[in-house]
Scaffold this motif. Structure first.
Motif, PDB file in Angstrom:
ATOM      1  N   GLY A  75      -1.274  13.772  -7.270  1.00  0.00           N
ATOM      2  CA  GLY A  75      -2.536  13.034  -7.356  1.00  0.00           C
ATOM      3  C   GLY A  75      -2.722  12.136  -6.131  1.00  0.00           C
ATOM      4  N   ARG A  76      -1.660  11.412  -5.778  1.00  0.00           N
ATOM      5  CA  ARG A  76      -1.720  10.535  -4.601  1.00  0.00           C
ATOM      6  C   ARG A  76      -1.978  11.343  -3.327  1.00  0.00           C
ATOM      7  NH1 ARG A  76       1.067  10.742  -0.017  1.00  0.00           N
ATOM      8  NH2 ARG A  76       3.141  10.778  -0.991  1.00  0.00           N
ATOM      9  N   MET A  77      -1.298  12.493  -3.194  1.00  0.00           N
ATOM     10  CA  MET A  77      -1.473  13.295  -1.977  1.00  0.00           C
ATOM     11  C   MET A  77      -2.882  13.884  -1.884  1.00  0.00           C
ATOM     12  SD  MET A  77       2.226  15.103  -2.197  1.00  0.00           S
ATOM     13  CE  MET A  77       2.655  15.676  -0.571  1.00  0.00           C
ATOM     14  N   LEU A  78      -3.437  14.309  -3.026  1.00  0.00           N
ATOM     15  CA  LEU A  78      -4.805  14.847  -3.016  1.00  0.00           C
ATOM     16  C   LEU A  78      -5.802  13.745  -2.675  1.00  0.00           C
ATOM     17  CD1 LEU A  78      -4.517  17.171  -6.162  1.00  0.00           C
ATOM     18  CD2 LEU A  78      -4.618  17.896  -3.757  1.00  0.00           C
ATOM     19  N   ALA A  79      -5.558  12.535  -3.190  1.00  0.00           N
ATOM     20  CA  ALA A  79      -6.442  11.403  -2.860  1.00  0.00           C
ATOM     21  C   ALA A  79      -6.318  11.038  -1.381  1.00  0.00           C
ATOM     22  CB  ALA A  79      -6.095  10.203  -3.741  1.00  0.00           C
ATOM     23  N   ASP A  80      -5.107  11.123  -0.834  1.00  0.00           N
ATOM     24  CA  ASP A  80      -4.924  10.878   0.607  1.00  0.00           C
ATOM     25  C   ASP A  80      -5.733  11.877   1.423  1.00  0.00           C
ATOM     26  OD1 ASP A  80      -1.375   9.908   0.765  1.00  0.00           O
ATOM     27  OD2 ASP A  80      -3.192   8.788   0.266  1.00  0.00           O
ATOM     28  N   LEU A  81      -5.687  13.145   1.012  1.00  0.00           N
ATOM     29  CA  LEU A  81      -6.436  14.185   1.734  1.00  0.00           C
ATOM     30  C   LEU A  81      -7.939  13.929   1.614  1.00  0.00           C
ATOM     31  CD1 LEU A  81      -4.289  17.254   0.643  1.00  0.00           C
ATOM     32  CD2 LEU A  81      -4.689  16.577   3.027  1.00  0.00           C
ATOM     33  N   ALA A  82      -8.378  13.556   0.414  1.00  0.00           N
ATOM     34  CA  ALA A  82      -9.822  13.344   0.196  1.00  0.00           C
ATOM     35  C   ALA A  82     -10.339  12.141   0.978  1.00  0.00           C
ATOM     36  CB  ALA A  82     -10.085  13.152  -1.294  1.00  0.00           C
ATOM     37  N   THR A  83      -9.497  11.117   1.120  1.00  0.00           N
ATOM     38  CA  THR A  83      -9.945   9.895   1.821  1.00  0.00           C
ATOM     39  C   THR A  83      -9.549   9.918   3.292  1.00  0.00           C
ATOM     40  OG1 THR A  83      -7.879   8.844   1.119  1.00  0.00           O
ATOM     41  CG2 THR A  83      -9.826   8.472  -0.274  1.00  0.00           C
ATOM     42  N   GLY A  84      -8.903  10.994   3.721  1.00  0.00           N
ATOM     43  CA  GLY A  84      -8.497  11.104   5.128  1.00  0.00           C
ATOM     44  C   GLY A  84      -7.384  10.139   5.482  1.00  0.00           C
ATOM     45  N   THR A  85      -6.642   9.670   4.458  1.00  0.00           N
ATOM     46  CA  THR A  85      -5.572   8.685   4.707  1.00  0.00           C
ATOM     47  C   THR A  85      -4.415   9.317   5.460  1.00  0.00           C
ATOM     48  OG1 THR A  85      -6.228   7.666   2.636  1.00  0.00           O
ATOM     49  CG2 THR A  85      -4.089   6.991   3.567  1.00  0.00           C
ATOM     50  N   ARG A  86      -3.923  10.483   4.964  1.00  0.00           N
ATOM     51  CA  ARG A  86      -2.848  11.195   5.687  1.00  0.00           C
ATOM     52  C   ARG A  86      -2.770  12.652   5.193  1.00  0.00           C
ATOM     53  NH1 ARG A  86       2.463   8.459   2.693  1.00  0.00           N
ATOM     54  NH2 ARG A  86       1.034   7.357   1.323  1.00  0.00           N
ATOM     55  N   PRO A  87      -2.348  13.530   6.083  1.00  0.00           N
ATOM     56  CA  PRO A  87      -2.226  14.936   5.675  1.00  0.00           C
ATOM     57  C   PRO A  87      -0.977  15.136   4.835  1.00  0.00           C
ATOM     58  CG  PRO A  87      -1.488  14.664   7.940  1.00  0.00           C
ATOM     59  CD  PRO A  87      -1.986  13.304   7.483  1.00  0.00           C
ATOM     60  N   ALA A  88      -0.892  16.266   4.183  1.00  0.00           N
ATOM     61  CA  ALA A  88       0.317  16.588   3.423  1.00  0.00           C
ATOM     62  C   ALA A  88       1.382  17.114   4.386  1.00  0.00           C
ATOM     63  CB  ALA A  88      -0.011  17.652   2.378  1.00  0.00           C
ATOM     64  N   PRO A  89       2.670  17.013   3.994  1.00  0.00           N
ATOM     65  CA  PRO A  89       3.722  17.577   4.856  1.00  0.00           C
ATOM     66  C   PRO A  89       3.458  19.052   5.174  1.00  0.00           C
ATOM     67  CG  PRO A  89       4.682  16.280   3.079  1.00  0.00           C
ATOM     68  CD  PRO A  89       3.209  16.371   2.795  1.00  0.00           C
ATOM     69  N   GLN A  90       3.943  19.482   6.336  1.00  0.00           N
ATOM     70  CA  GLN A  90       3.679  20.834   6.827  1.00  0.00           C
ATOM     71  C   GLN A  90       3.989  21.918   5.803  1.00  0.00           C
ATOM     72  OE1 GLN A  90       2.075  21.915   9.358  1.00  0.00           O
ATOM     73  NE2 GLN A  90       2.534  24.078   8.856  1.00  0.00           N
ATOM     74  N   ILE A  91       5.074  21.748   5.029  1.00  0.00           N
ATOM     75  CA  ILE A  91       5.476  22.821   4.106  1.00  0.00           C
ATOM     76  C   ILE A  91       4.422  23.072   3.024  1.00  0.00           C
ATOM     77  CG2 ILE A  91       7.966  22.457   4.441  1.00  0.00           C
ATOM     78  CD1 ILE A  91       7.979  21.292   1.533  1.00  0.00           C
ATOM     79  N   PHE A  92       3.501  22.121   2.838  1.00  0.00           N
ATOM     80  CA  PHE A  92       2.466  22.296   1.816  1.00  0.00           C
ATOM     81  C   PHE A  92       1.125  22.741   2.413  1.00  0.00           C
ATOM     82  CE2 PHE A  92       5.353  20.841  -1.174  1.00  0.00           C
ATOM     83  CZ  PHE A  92       5.769  19.530  -0.982  1.00  0.00           C
ATOM     84  N   ARG A  93       1.051  22.846   3.736  1.00  0.00           N
ATOM     85  CA  ARG A  93      -0.241  23.171   4.358  1.00  0.00           C
ATOM     86  C   ARG A  93      -0.632  24.612   4.041  1.00  0.00           C
ATOM     87  NH1 ARG A  93      -0.258  19.770   9.148  1.00  0.00           N
ATOM     88  NH2 ARG A  93       0.458  17.756   8.299  1.00  0.00           N
ATOM     89  N   ALA A  94      -1.924  24.845   3.932  1.00  0.00           N
ATOM     90  CA  ALA A  94      -2.422  26.174   3.536  1.00  0.00           C
ATOM     91  C   ALA A  94      -2.073  27.231   4.573  1.00  0.00           C
ATOM     92  CB  ALA A  94      -3.924  26.112   3.332  1.00  0.00           C
ATOM     93  N   GLY A  95      -2.253  26.856   5.855  1.00  0.00           N
ATOM     94  CA  GLY A  95      -2.077  27.885   6.897  1.00  0.00           C
ATOM     95  C   GLY A  95      -0.642  28.016   7.374  1.00  0.00           C
ATOM     96  N   ARG A  96       0.373  27.586   6.601  1.00  0.00           N
ATOM     97  CA  ARG A  96       1.750  27.513   7.082  1.00  0.00           C
ATOM     98  C   ARG A  96       2.330  28.888   7.422  1.00  0.00           C
ATOM     99  NH1 ARG A  96       1.938  25.937   1.330  1.00  0.00           N
ATOM    100  NH2 ARG A  96       3.067  27.515   0.088  1.00  0.00           N
TER     101      ARG A  96
END
Ligand SMILES: Cc1cc2nc3c(=O)[nH]c(=O)nc-3n(C[C@H](O)[C@H](O)[C@H](O)COP(=O)(O)OP(=O)(O)OC[C@H]3O[C@@H](n4cnc5c(N)ncnc54)[C@H](O)[C@@H]3O)c2cc1C
Length: 384
Positions: A363-384
């Motif tokens: 939940g915190r990571m999705l809120a970070d992404l939505a508010t542009g606070t910080r990206p998720a770690p590389q291992i979770f990125r879609a285009g990895r």
């Protein structure tokens, strides 16, 4: 008539509920839409138990494990509900990575100790222990049927609009936001929103298929390439307790190469579900399914193998008295989650049968992404 919204969260399972909670804490006006009713059993987040199994060694997971333990505490205080039964978790079997797990956890301040099978068998006589035993006292069982309403209630208390029985039947991504068509008992509603968080579990590919047709990536190209998601129908079972005096931790049993593991499908996970028995299940090997066309029936050969497992390794249960459970996994090829954003859309998907323990952090990571606070770690990125 077109409704204009700020942030729409699509899917009221574990991850959507946690995203609504985390975003509403940051003052975002959230509308969560869920196609089914509260407590439905058609996705991946129902029932009263999930293991908080700390058995990870990769730094990205150990970091969110530690954060998760703190956030579950916070959620318990905020909601006034007990959500985590701190029974401890015991992983056993000839698994070479246990040493790395113990080192990584102890370094992160999460307790992990090796026990002999005899010591473990004395403490937890309902389980027959196999070779190596790693005990993690900070683990336990989480309760989804209490956690999801708690997330939603706390989000609603901060102004979120929680709409059950409301299905997104069309979803289009534009450069300036998203367009949705909602279907509910009130009829069909056209909606535009500045942002969408897609946490649709087994329905993710259905919802996103074609959604980016109208979206142009800066510098050309269209849309988000997320790892392929395999949706399976999983079938653990609750076995009746035969030894009423036995104490039960959560457990995970990893196979070796020997003949005794011949009929195994995967590692086995398990736990005590108060009032229902001892849950045990194979991990991520159920039949591939369409979430809208499920049988909800157990695959008999796997079920018989699970009974054999109980007969051999769970002396504390009656292997012939059980209730099966039906539930979906949405699994990525590498079993790492998808947490990413493109333009107005944030995606949380592919929790691969091991996401629940991390729910408040997701939940915190999705809120970070939505508010542009910080990206998720590389291992979770879609285009990895
Ligand atoms: C049998 C089983 C055992 C598990 N054991 C563990 C464990 O011990 N420990 C652990 O950490 N994890 C465990 N997990 C994994 C964990 O439960 C999942 O990772 C987690 O629940 C996934 O949540 P989700 O929100 O992504 O999916 P879901 O709960 O499936 O939520 C997606 C929601 O989106 C809604 N939706 C979809 N499309 C639309 C639409 N078009 N409009 C509106 N709503 C829509 C669906 O109705 C659904 O409610 C287990 C999972 C299963 C199945």
């Amino acid at each position: 008539m077109n409704t204009v919204l700020d942030t729409v969260v699509i899917g009221g399972g574990a991850m959507g509920s946690a995203a609504a909670w985390a975003l509403s804490r940051r003052g975002r006006h959230v509308t969560l839409v869920e196609q089914f009713g509260p407590g439905h059993k058609i996705g991946a987040s129902h029932g009263t138990t999930r293991n908080l199994n700390p058995g990870y060694h990769r730094p990205e997971y150990v970091a969110i494990l530690a954060e998760g333990l703190a956030l579950w505490d916070e959620l318990e205080q905020e909601s006034g509900e007990q959500l985590l039964a701190r029974t401890g978790v015991v992983n056993h079997g000839p698994e070479p990575r246990f040493t790395d797990v113990a080192a990584a956890l102890n370094e992160a301040g999460i307790r992990a100790e090796f026990l002999s099978p005899a010591e473990a068998g004395e403490r937890w006589r309902g389980i027959r222990f196999d070779q190596q035993v790693l005990h993690m006292p900070d683990g336990g069982q989480l309760n989804p049927d209490a956690a999801l309403p708690a997330f939603q209630r706390l989000a609603a208390a901060r102004g979120a609009d929680i709409r059950h029985h409301t299905k997104v039947v069309d979803f289009q991504v534009m450069n300036d936001g998203v367009r949705l068509v909602l279907e509910s008992a009130a009829g069909t509603e056209a909606v535009t929103a500045a942002q969408a968080v897609v946490t649709a579990g087994g329905w993710t590919e259905k919802l996103l298929g074609g959604a980016f047709a109208g979206y142009a990536l800066a510098g050309g190209g269209a849309g988000l390439r997320i790892p392929q998601l395999r949706v399976t129908q999983e079938q653990p079972a609750h076995f009746r307790i035969a030894d009423e005096g036995a104490v039960w931790p959560g457990f995970n049993h990893y196979p070796g190469a020997g003949a005794e593991y011949r009929n195994w499908y995967s590692p086995v996970y398990g736990m005590h579900t108060p009032g229902e028995g001892i849950k045990a299940g194979w991990h991520g090997v159920g039949p591939v399914t369409d979430p809208d066309r499920r049988s909800f029936l157990p695959e008999p050969v796997q079920l018989a193998a699970l009974q054999d497992y109980a007969r051999t390794w769970l002396p504390g249960v009656d292997p012939d008295a059980f209730e099966t459970i039906s539930c979906t996994y949405t699994t990525t090829p590498d079993e790492d989650f998808v947490l990413d954003r493109i333009g107005p859309v944030v995606i949380g998907a592919g929790f691969s049968g091991h996401g629940f323990k991390f729910t408040p952090v997701i939940g915190r990571m999705l809120a970070d992404l939505a508010t542009g606070t910080r990206p998720a770690p590389q291992i979770f990125r879609a285009g990895r």
